[in-house]
Design a protein around this motif. Structure first.
Motif, PDB file in Angstrom:
ATOM      1  N   TYR A 128      -9.790   1.091   2.644  1.00  0.00           N
ATOM      2  CA  TYR A 128      -9.321  -0.291   2.695  1.00  0.00           C
ATOM      3  C   TYR A 128     -10.192  -1.193   1.827  1.00  0.00           C
ATOM      4  CZ  TYR A 128      -6.245   0.719   6.643  1.00  0.00           C
ATOM      5  OH  TYR A 128      -5.243   1.205   7.436  1.00  0.00           O
ATOM      6  N   THR A 129      -9.584  -2.270   1.353  1.00  0.00           N
ATOM      7  CA  THR A 129     -10.318  -3.359   0.712  1.00  0.00           C
ATOM      8  C   THR A 129     -10.397  -4.509   1.700  1.00  0.00           C
ATOM      9  OG1 THR A 129      -9.518  -2.733  -1.482  1.00  0.00           O
ATOM     10  CG2 THR A 129     -10.380  -4.963  -1.228  1.00  0.00           C
ATOM     11  N   ASN A 130     -11.606  -4.932   2.009  1.00  0.00           N
ATOM     12  CA  ASN A 130     -11.799  -5.960   3.032  1.00  0.00           C
ATOM     13  C   ASN A 130     -12.162  -7.306   2.416  1.00  0.00           C
ATOM     14  OD1 ASN A 130     -11.512  -4.040   5.218  1.00  0.00           O
ATOM     15  ND2 ASN A 130     -13.557  -3.308   4.689  1.00  0.00           N
ATOM     16  N   PHE A 131     -11.595  -8.370   2.975  1.00  0.00           N
ATOM     17  CA  PHE A 131     -11.969  -9.722   2.594  1.00  0.00           C
ATOM     18  C   PHE A 131     -11.701 -10.645   3.776  1.00  0.00           C
ATOM     19  CE2 PHE A 131      -7.572  -9.049   1.388  1.00  0.00           C
ATOM     20  CZ  PHE A 131      -6.925 -10.188   1.776  1.00  0.00           C
ATOM     21  N   TYR A 132     -12.189 -11.864   3.663  1.00  0.00           N
ATOM     22  CA  TYR A 132     -12.053 -12.808   4.769  1.00  0.00           C
ATOM     23  C   TYR A 132     -11.194 -13.997   4.352  1.00  0.00           C
ATOM     24  CZ  TYR A 132     -15.648 -10.374   7.442  1.00  0.00           C
ATOM     25  OH  TYR A 132     -16.352  -9.426   8.146  1.00  0.00           O
ATOM     26  N   ASP A 170      -0.404   3.619   0.088  1.00  0.00           N
ATOM     27  CA  ASP A 170      -0.394   3.651   1.550  1.00  0.00           C
ATOM     28  C   ASP A 170       0.539   2.595   2.113  1.00  0.00           C
ATOM     29  OD1 ASP A 170      -2.220   5.700   1.452  1.00  0.00           O
ATOM     30  OD2 ASP A 170      -3.959   4.437   1.871  1.00  0.00           O
ATOM     31  N   ARG A 171       0.605   1.468   1.423  1.00  0.00           N
ATOM     32  CA  ARG A 171       1.532   0.421   1.860  1.00  0.00           C
ATOM     33  C   ARG A 171       2.979   0.897   1.753  1.00  0.00           C
ATOM     34  NH1 ARG A 171      -0.186  -5.142   1.795  1.00  0.00           N
ATOM     35  NH2 ARG A 171      -2.452  -5.260   1.780  1.00  0.00           N
ATOM     36  N   VAL A 172       3.264   1.699   0.743  1.00  0.00           N
ATOM     37  CA  VAL A 172       4.608   2.274   0.625  1.00  0.00           C
ATOM     38  C   VAL A 172       4.903   3.141   1.847  1.00  0.00           C
ATOM     39  CG1 VAL A 172       6.078   3.829  -0.716  1.00  0.00           C
ATOM     40  CG2 VAL A 172       4.586   2.203  -1.908  1.00  0.00           C
ATOM     41  N   VAL A 173       3.931   3.933   2.266  1.00  0.00           N
ATOM     42  CA  VAL A 173       4.097   4.764   3.463  1.00  0.00           C
ATOM     43  C   VAL A 173       4.318   3.886   4.696  1.00  0.00           C
ATOM     44  CG1 VAL A 173       2.987   6.457   4.973  1.00  0.00           C
ATOM     45  CG2 VAL A 173       2.733   6.641   2.490  1.00  0.00           C
ATOM     46  N   HIS A 174       3.572   2.804   4.794  1.00  0.00           N
ATOM     47  CA  HIS A 174       3.731   1.895   5.938  1.00  0.00           C
ATOM     48  C   HIS A 174       5.162   1.350   5.996  1.00  0.00           C
ATOM     49  CE1 HIS A 174      -0.872   0.974   5.676  1.00  0.00           C
ATOM     50  NE2 HIS A 174      -0.615   2.206   6.047  1.00  0.00           N
ATOM     51  N   SER A 208      -7.904  -6.533   6.059  1.00  0.00           N
ATOM     52  CA  SER A 208      -8.163  -5.214   5.491  1.00  0.00           C
ATOM     53  C   SER A 208      -6.894  -4.726   4.814  1.00  0.00           C
ATOM     54  CB  SER A 208      -8.605  -4.231   6.580  1.00  0.00           C
ATOM     55  OG  SER A 208      -9.763  -4.712   7.226  1.00  0.00           O
ATOM     56  N   ALA A 209      -6.942  -4.624   3.473  1.00  0.00           N
ATOM     57  CA  ALA A 209      -5.767  -4.265   2.685  1.00  0.00           C
ATOM     58  C   ALA A 209      -5.811  -2.792   2.312  1.00  0.00           C
ATOM     59  CB  ALA A 209      -5.705  -5.127   1.426  1.00  0.00           C
ATOM     60  N   GLY A 232      -4.153  -6.639   7.861  1.00  0.00           N
ATOM     61  CA  GLY A 232      -3.352  -6.678   6.644  1.00  0.00           C
ATOM     62  C   GLY A 232      -2.215  -5.688   6.569  1.00  0.00           C
ATOM     63  N   ASN A 233      -2.114  -4.753   7.509  1.00  0.00           N
ATOM     64  CA  ASN A 233      -1.082  -3.715   7.446  1.00  0.00           C
ATOM     65  C   ASN A 233       0.243  -4.182   8.045  1.00  0.00           C
ATOM     66  OD1 ASN A 233      -2.879  -1.958   6.309  1.00  0.00           O
ATOM     67  ND2 ASN A 233      -2.944  -0.532   8.045  1.00  0.00           N
TER      68      ASN A 233
END
Length: 352
Positions: free
Chosen positions: A63-67, A83-87, A77-78, A203-204
């Motif tokens: 994941y890429t994390n930011f606030y 993986d987003r396609v799978v989601h 958490s992106a 983020g998911n």
């Protein structure tokens, strides 16, 4: 008895479902470098993804994390684009099944719902009832218990390959929000209870959907067991309406006990009973029977957003299309307020 579903795996990994998931994901993340790279050879990328899913070799990436800091600090958490396609593929199969079960007055992350309709519904109940109970769940996403969530999903999804993928997605976020979870004690806990796997990345898309699946348990309890006549939920924000103030406090205690079975707790400092004629704060607006107001802090947040967007544009870090989308989302959200002065003040600030 909840209806169960089996034989869903072929639908999940079908080419048609993956292509549909890719296009839905692309609409939201078109401008990112990762999406552009995937676009360049999207058919090959999807074929590889399909092979990995089919053979069981698929492994989620880091994941890429930011606030973000509006309206409060939250860790986002992106997941990687593939993986987003799978989601999207997972939710694309689950959504039609669960839409048959979700109650009408659940409004987050559902087609044809959203904040506007949640606010409309809450305002309708304000006119019908004398009192309300406003509450939310303490740090909901960091505290989602994996075992309980998977148990709720597994009661309806009787497809082991599909459940294996769902478990993999849920586990991929383990630790992302773990440090933000609370160490609350529940009945029956022992020394090892603090080691339970918890947390869903905010983020998911799957996190938003699984939140509805988990809290749907509470929704049905509120409507079918507690027999609450007026109820609106958006994510973990809940408002219950009734005509007996004492009963509303009893409902608070009853709902708290039911959520405890899901290892969740109501926010003690954000739970209160009020009179409908005085209005209720919900989804960032102050709702009254005859209108809506923007609280001063909401206008201040908008001003900070404008300043940040201007700064990003000056550094060429933000495309104009995303500026427009961000502003449009906020202005749509504020469109229902009945204050001409505030609207003029808002429009004056939207100049780049």
């Amino acid at each position: 008895m909840a209806r169960t579903y089996a034989g869903l795996w072929p639908q999940v990994v079908s080419w048609e479902n993956l292509v549909r998931a890719y296009h839905r994901c692309r609409r939201r993340k078109r401008a990112t470098p990762e999406a552009t790279k995937f676009d360049y050879a999207w058919e090959s990328e999807l074929l590889q993804l399909q092979r990995e899913l089919t053979t069981g070799e698929y492994v989620p990436g880091p994941y890429t994390n930011f606030y973000i800091f509006e309206p409060k600090q939250r860790k986002i958490s992106a997941a990687p684009f593939r993986d987003r396609v799978v989601h999207h593929a997972v939710v694309g199969v689950l959504e039609p099944l669960y839409e048959q079960r979700f109650i009408f007055d659940s409004y987050a992350c559902r087609r044809g719902k959203g904040t506007h309709r949640a606010v409309d519904r809450a305002q309708l109940y304000l006119r019908r009832f004398d009192f309300f109970l406003k509450t939310d769940v303490v740090r909901f996403f960091p505290n989602v218990d994996h075992e309980i969530l998977l148990g709720v999903i597994g009661k309806q999804i009787r497809d082991e390959q599909f459940m294996k993928l769902i478990r993999l997605i849920v586990a991929s976020g383990e630790g992302v929000l773990r440090a933000e979870a609370t160490n609350d004690v529940y009945p029956g806990d022992d020394l090892f209870s603090t080691l339970r796997r918890r947390g869903l990345p905010i983020g998911n898309l799957t996190s938003q959907f699984f939140a509805n699946v988990l809290l749907d348990v509470a929704d049905h309890y509120v409507k079918e067991e507690m027999l609450v006549p007026g109820y609106v939920r958006y994510a973990d924000d809940m408002v219950l309406f009734g005509n007996d103030k004492d009963q509303l406090w009893e409902w608070r205690d009853t709902l708290s006990k039911r959520l405890s079975a899901l290892r969740l707790k109501l926010h003690r400092h954000k739970t209160h009973v009020g009179m409908c004629e005085d209005g209720v704060r919900f989804l960032g607006l102050k709702l009254f029977r005859d209108g809506r107001r923007l609280p001063q802090e909401a206008i201040a947040r908008f001003s900070r957003r404008i300043r940040r967007l201007r700064w990003l544009r000056s550094k060429r870090k933000f495309p104009l299309s995303r500026v427009r989308a961000s502003l449009k989302a906020w202005l749509d959200y504020a469109s229902g307020v009945n204050s001409v002065g505030i609207k003029k003040s808002i429009w004056r600030r939207v100049k780049f």
